[in-house]
Motif scaffolding. Sequence first.
Motif, PDB file in Angstrom:
ATOM      1  N   TRP A 213      90.053  22.729  56.209  1.00  0.00           N
ATOM      2  CA  TRP A 213      90.050  23.532  55.203  1.00  0.00           C
ATOM      3  C   TRP A 213      91.605  24.773  55.026  1.00  0.00           C
ATOM      4  O   TRP A 213      92.125  25.915  53.547  1.00  0.00           O
ATOM      5  CB  TRP A 213      89.036  24.822  55.800  1.00  0.00           C
ATOM      6  N   HIS A 214      92.387  24.717  56.468  1.00  0.00           N
ATOM      7  CA  HIS A 214      93.900  25.552  55.889  1.00  0.00           C
ATOM      8  C   HIS A 214      94.291  24.389  55.046  1.00  0.00           C
ATOM      9  O   HIS A 214      94.667  25.238  53.435  1.00  0.00           O
ATOM     10  CB  HIS A 214      94.313  25.305  57.079  1.00  0.00           C
ATOM     11  N   VAL A 215      94.145  23.751  54.373  1.00  0.00           N
ATOM     12  CA  VAL A 215      95.265  23.298  53.911  1.00  0.00           C
ATOM     13  C   VAL A 215      94.042  23.398  51.987  1.00  0.00           C
ATOM     14  O   VAL A 215      95.089  23.249  51.075  1.00  0.00           O
ATOM     15  CB  VAL A 215      95.133  21.803  54.197  1.00  0.00           C
ATOM     16  N   VAL A 216      92.293  23.289  52.392  1.00  0.00           N
ATOM     17  CA  VAL A 216      92.531  23.385  51.210  1.00  0.00           C
ATOM     18  C   VAL A 216      92.782  24.758  50.074  1.00  0.00           C
ATOM     19  O   VAL A 216      93.022  25.300  49.173  1.00  0.00           O
ATOM     20  CB  VAL A 216      90.867  23.629  51.174  1.00  0.00           C
ATOM     21  N   GLU A 217      92.469  25.675  51.475  1.00  0.00           N
ATOM     22  CA  GLU A 217      93.001  27.468  51.284  1.00  0.00           C
ATOM     23  C   GLU A 217      94.499  26.708  50.370  1.00  0.00           C
ATOM     24  O   GLU A 217      94.668  27.458  49.107  1.00  0.00           O
ATOM     25  CB  GLU A 217      92.063  28.041  52.371  1.00  0.00           C
ATOM     26  N   ALA A 218      95.698  26.301  51.410  1.00  0.00           N
ATOM     27  CA  ALA A 218      97.025  26.757  50.455  1.00  0.00           C
ATOM     28  C   ALA A 218      96.874  26.017  49.651  1.00  0.00           C
ATOM     29  O   ALA A 218      97.555  26.812  48.255  1.00  0.00           O
ATOM     30  CB  ALA A 218      97.889  26.194  51.379  1.00  0.00           C
ATOM     31  N   GLN A 219      96.333  25.157  48.671  1.00  0.00           N
ATOM     32  CA  GLN A 219      96.194  24.171  47.668  1.00  0.00           C
ATOM     33  C   GLN A 219      95.563  25.242  46.528  1.00  0.00           C
ATOM     34  O   GLN A 219      96.300  25.421  45.222  1.00  0.00           O
ATOM     35  CB  GLN A 219      95.486  23.066  47.525  1.00  0.00           C
ATOM     36  N   CYS A 220      94.625  25.579  46.319  1.00  0.00           N
ATOM     37  CA  CYS A 220      93.716  26.486  45.947  1.00  0.00           C
ATOM     38  C   CYS A 220      94.727  27.935  45.329  1.00  0.00           C
ATOM     39  O   CYS A 220      95.074  28.244  44.732  1.00  0.00           O
ATOM     40  CB  CYS A 220      92.854  26.950  46.192  1.00  0.00           C
ATOM     41  N   LEU A 221      95.357  28.340  46.787  1.00  0.00           N
ATOM     42  CA  LEU A 221      96.292  29.417  46.410  1.00  0.00           C
ATOM     43  C   LEU A 221      97.817  28.893  45.500  1.00  0.00           C
ATOM     44  O   LEU A 221      98.493  29.569  44.778  1.00  0.00           O
ATOM     45  CB  LEU A 221      96.699  30.153  47.484  1.00  0.00           C
TER      46      LEU A 221
END
Length: 269
Positions: A213-221
């Motif tokens: 999920w940390h990577v998903v968050e970074a991708q979205c941002l």
Amino acid sequence: MARWAELPAGLDRRERQLVVQLRRLKDHSGLSLAALGARTGYSRSSWDRYLGGRAPVPRAAVIGLAEVCGVDPTRLLALHEVATEHRAADGHSTGTAQPGADSGPAAAPRRGAPRAAGTAGRAAAHGGGRRAPGGALALGFAAGLTTGLVSGPGTRVAAGPGGVEGPDLVRPDGARWRRGTEHPCEVRRAGGLLHAGHSRERAAYLDINSAGWHVVEAQCLLRHHGFDPGSSDGLYRPAVQAAVRRLQADRRIPVDGVVGPDTWGELRR
């Protein structure tokens, strides 16, 4: 903070990932190599070789660094075991030297050596008990995939996919990250910071092979700021690394393709 020299081109990727994680932990601690040597019993020159990728890192040194920096060494030891087993298969040194063993015959006892000796004696207590068939640590490292992330002194060491379930794999709402799923990006501002609803992380290090999920968050941002990572599936691929580099260059922070505290700060802004 001084910039690290490039690691040797011939360094195996398993050894490289271990050294990169140890470098980040050392940098986050603020300790010099000399201070690290004084606290672990391994000389400054030894740490220079270990963190420069010019000598295998002893297991007890990994534990010593983790303890000095206040983190659980389990994930680092898993990375160390993967690298060590590969080295042993190739007939190379396995990096089991004790403090001072590679410092030359004139090396004098150093402050902190008794602590390091105790550290070595406790090595089996850190991740060495529960083992999978074949000798690998039972932490879900399949086919050499390693995803340990050092978050910094006094904080967790996040687990990777297939490993111990951690905050990077389960969102606060209970949703579990699964490989192969594209996730929506609904970026909003709350408390003065941007959030995409997948993670509230602001410190964990993300690099190639990181996932969750940390990577998903970074991708979205990243996409919100105009730096397209190519996907929002939670896999830190080269396309994500390239987007991170573009953001870092644009914001004039060190360009290394790694999401760390400085990059999180820019992503949340």
